[in-house]
Scaffold this active site. Structure first.
Site, mmCIF file in Angstrom:
data_model
loop_
_atom_site.group_PDB
_atom_site.id
_atom_site.type_symbol
_atom_site.label_atom_id
_atom_site.label_comp_id
_atom_site.label_asym_id
_atom_site.label_seq_id
_atom_site.Cartn_x
_atom_site.Cartn_y
_atom_site.Cartn_z
ATOM 1 N N GLY A 87 -10.439 -10.830 17.865
ATOM 2 C CA GLY A 87 -9.624 -11.590 16.909
ATOM 3 C C GLY A 87 -8.143 -11.558 17.231
ATOM 4 O O GLY A 87 -7.689 -10.854 18.129
ATOM 5 N N GLY A 89 -5.080 -10.238 17.107
ATOM 6 C CA GLY A 89 -4.543 -8.937 16.727
ATOM 7 C C GLY A 89 -3.033 -8.922 16.636
ATOM 8 O O GLY A 89 -2.447 -7.997 16.074
ATOM 9 N N LYS A 110 3.543 -14.773 18.641
ATOM 10 C CA LYS A 110 2.800 -13.633 19.195
ATOM 11 C C LYS A 110 3.693 -12.408 19.159
ATOM 12 O O LYS A 110 4.745 -12.395 19.812
ATOM 13 C CB LYS A 110 2.401 -13.982 20.635
ATOM 14 C CG LYS A 110 1.505 -12.959 21.310
ATOM 15 C CD LYS A 110 1.017 -13.517 22.646
ATOM 16 C CE LYS A 110 0.306 -12.478 23.487
ATOM 17 N NZ LYS A 110 -0.098 -13.018 24.788
ATOM 18 N N ASP A 249 -12.814 -14.009 25.712
ATOM 19 C CA ASP A 249 -11.861 -14.161 24.599
ATOM 20 C C ASP A 249 -10.533 -14.740 25.074
ATOM 21 O O ASP A 249 -9.661 -15.034 24.260
ATOM 22 C CB ASP A 249 -11.630 -12.823 23.885
ATOM 23 C CG ASP A 249 -11.198 -11.718 24.827
ATOM 24 O OD1 ASP A 249 -11.975 -11.386 25.735
ATOM 25 O OD2 ASP A 249 -10.073 -11.207 24.682
ATOM 26 N N ASP A 259 -3.415 -17.067 27.286
ATOM 27 C CA ASP A 259 -3.209 -15.607 27.311
ATOM 28 C C ASP A 259 -2.743 -15.110 28.674
ATOM 29 O O ASP A 259 -3.518 -14.575 29.482
ATOM 30 C CB ASP A 259 -4.484 -14.862 26.882
ATOM 31 C CG ASP A 259 -4.581 -14.792 25.369
ATOM 32 O OD1 ASP A 259 -3.807 -15.475 24.684
ATOM 33 O OD2 ASP A 259 -5.435 -14.036 24.867
HETATM 34 P P1 AMP Z 1 -5.928 -9.285 25.574
HETATM 35 O O1 AMP Z 1 -6.567 -8.331 26.519
HETATM 36 O O2 AMP Z 1 -4.418 -9.249 25.567
HETATM 37 O O3 AMP Z 1 -6.460 -10.656 25.694
HETATM 38 O O4 AMP Z 1 -6.282 -8.768 24.100
HETATM 39 C C1 AMP Z 1 -7.579 -8.448 23.690
HETATM 40 C C2 AMP Z 1 -7.591 -8.172 22.212
HETATM 41 O O5 AMP Z 1 -6.675 -7.139 21.867
HETATM 42 C C3 AMP Z 1 -7.206 -9.353 21.349
HETATM 43 O O6 AMP Z 1 -7.971 -9.273 20.170
HETATM 44 C C4 AMP Z 1 -5.748 -9.107 21.050
HETATM 45 O O7 AMP Z 1 -5.318 -9.721 19.862
HETATM 46 C C5 AMP Z 1 -5.739 -7.613 20.915
HETATM 47 N N1 AMP Z 1 -4.427 -7.011 21.208
HETATM 48 C C6 AMP Z 1 -3.825 -6.897 22.411
HETATM 49 N N2 AMP Z 1 -2.648 -6.277 22.283
HETATM 50 C C7 AMP Z 1 -2.481 -6.001 20.967
HETATM 51 C C8 AMP Z 1 -1.461 -5.374 20.194
HETATM 52 N N3 AMP Z 1 -0.358 -4.873 20.745
HETATM 53 N N4 AMP Z 1 -1.655 -5.282 18.865
HETATM 54 C C9 AMP Z 1 -2.749 -5.758 18.280
HETATM 55 N N5 AMP Z 1 -3.759 -6.350 18.954
HETATM 56 C C10 AMP Z 1 -3.624 -6.478 20.275
HETATM 57 MG MG MG Z 2 -6.289 -12.256 24.798
#
Ligand code: AMP
Ligand code: MG
Length: 487
Positions: A87, A89, A110, A249, A259
């Protein structure tokens, strides 16, 4: 503060927000304290009829001062393994603006704090990764590669902990939709068919209306997504872009690049280049990207499975990935080589060139740009033409002879082919070391390079003589830069 949403953008008229729960949740933001402008993308803003200059109103919005925001739930496969619920995050959907083509563009910020999907994260984004996403998404757009866009970058002295302490930033990004493969996987995996159907119908209605009247809309939608993904993979390969975290995702159902994390553009050509140093198996290495794209489409097929009576039909549409990818790849590389006609040996001509670039660690972008100036009847000019590569021309003599023969066969004309190739082979890409320099200067409070780099990358096919050094071979320390998932 009261949201100036009525004047800046639309919330209630944003279709994805109207979908409401369980797809989107209303959330509150945690604005960046004492935000300051790093940069406002006035070029993009102008094309959307938004303010040309960075206003105070937008500064507040881009820092997260907004009464209402929304975030969405998705799941996904990460590095080949089902990861369950993920989701938004740290991404907040604010609403939408009218896009240049008349279609609405959603606005996300973001890094504006925690959401119900933050899990172990802090809801923040660091300046370093936000600059990288800002520059990369705009560079990709200028290279005509489908991508999310970046409208603004706001900084703050708020510190956040990653491997070390860093400062926080918020990126404002735009896209027709941020729906990922993982959104569909989420509901399918939980057996929530009514919601899956609702989401699929939404995607069709708003993003793939061409399948609305089909007798088999879901199969046709799946085929469209497969086709867009295959095309995107070919576009990445042709420009030497490595995404680094091709988890489901991070895959858009629109086939746009989404992303930007530990991405990287190739400097010297390396089939096995890994831009993400946490990807130890090389699952998302340069030469694995098309296969990873296909694998992700196969994962997406499982989400469609329960709704499709004839599973062979779905498998058949999935297999079209290869044909679509190969067709796009050849088409893009023919264009890079300035070839107008199709010949059956083209794939070999391209593969042999790339193998040779790989073997001799030749800079990918610079090679194609210099090749664009080749004079058909004058092989004796080649050694000075290719001198900036810092490689002996004798390494390419055989291949260049074949290439010339191929050009002769289609009666290629220098003064027609050369400008066309220069509109295809960029002079400037976002080299890792350039992004790094821009980041280091920004950490010292100087955002000049972010802006100048952005402005050069906005027109990457132009000469920009004042920034000649950015088009040259990267310095030797460039290969030492290590990029991880931490952002
Ligand atoms: P990513 O690997 O950046 O695509 O992120 C994978 C998941 O981790 C997604 O659900 C992001 O929203 C969540 N996420 C990554 N970094 C953070 C953060 N600093 N705070 C909250 N959620 C995060
Ligand atoms: Mg991501």
């Amino acid at each position: 503060m009261n949201a100036p949403s009525e004047t800046l953008f639309f919330q209630s008229e944003t279709p994805f927000i109207q979908l409401s729960q369980p797809f989107v949740e209303k959330v509150t933001t945690q604005p960046l304290p004492q935000p300051y402008w790093i940069t406002w993308n006035s070029r993009l803003a102008q094309s959307l009829h938004l303010s040309l200059t960075p206003t105070h109103q937008w500064l507040n919005v881009c820092a997260g001062h907004i009464d209402q925001a929304w975030c969405s739930v998705y799941s996904g496969h990460q590095f080949g393994v089902w990861a369950g619920q993920l989701g938004d995050g740290r991404a907040h959907l604010l609403g939408s603006v009218q896009g240049a083509q008349g279609h609405p563009l959603e606005i996300q910020i973001k890094g504006a704090g925690l959401t119900p999907f933050s899990r172990m994260g802090d809801g923040r984004a660091v300046l370093r990764s936000s600059i990288r996403e800002y520059l990369a998404s705009e560079a990709m757009a200028a290279l005509h590669i489908p991508t999310t866009r970046a409208l603004a970058l706001v900084g703050s002295n708020l510190t956040v902990r990653r491997e070390r302490l860093e400062t926080a930033a918020v990126l404002t990004r735009l896209a027709p939709s941020f729906i990922r493969f993982g959104h569909l996987e989420h509901f399918a995996h939980r057996g929530r068919m009514a919601e899956l159907v609702k989401l699929l119908d939404f995607v069709i209605q708003h993003h793939y209306p061409q399948v609305l009247d089909s007798d088999t809309p879901y199969i046709d939608l799946f085929e469209q997504i497969v086709s867009h993904t295959a095309r995107l993979m070919a576009q990445w390969q042709a420009v030497g872009f490595c995404h680094g975290v091709m988890n489901t995702d991070n895959m858009s159902v629109l086939g746009i690049t989404l992303d930007y994390g530990p991405f990287g553009f190739l400097d010297h050509f390396d089939w096995q280049h890994r831009c993400n140093h946490t990807d130890q198996q090389g699952r998302y290495a340069y030469d694995q990207q098309p296969q990873a794209g296909y694998w992700n489409c196969a994962a997406l097929a499982s989400a469609f499975w329960p709704l499709i009576a004839d599973e062979n039909l779905l498998a058949d549409r999935l297999e079209r990935f290869h044909e679509r990818y190969q067709w796009s790849y050849l088409q893009l590389f023919r264009k890079k080589l300035g070839l107008r006609q199709e010949q059956k040996d083209d794939a070999t001509l391209i593969k042999d060139l790339l193998d040779s670039l790989h073997a001799h660690q030749v800079d990918f972008t610079l090679f194609f740009r210099l090749l664009s100036d080749l004079t058909l009847a004058r092989p004796e000019l080649d050694s000075s033409l290719f001198a900036p590569l810092n490689r002996s021309i004798s390494l390419f003599n055989l291949w260049l002879a074949r290439y010339r023969q191929r050009l002769h066969q289609e009666e290629s004309i220098d003064h027609l082919r050369q400008p066309q190739m220069k509109r295809t082979n960029p002079r400037f890409i976002l080299r890792n070391y350039l992004a790094q320099q821009a980041i280091e200067q920004s950490m010292e409070g100087d955002f000049t390079m972010v802006k100048e780099l952005k402005s050069v990358l906005d027109t990457p096919f132009d000469e920009h003589p004042e920034h000649e050094d950015w088009a040259a071979l990267p310095p030797s320390w460039a290969s030492e830069i290590s990029v991880s998932c931490s952002s």
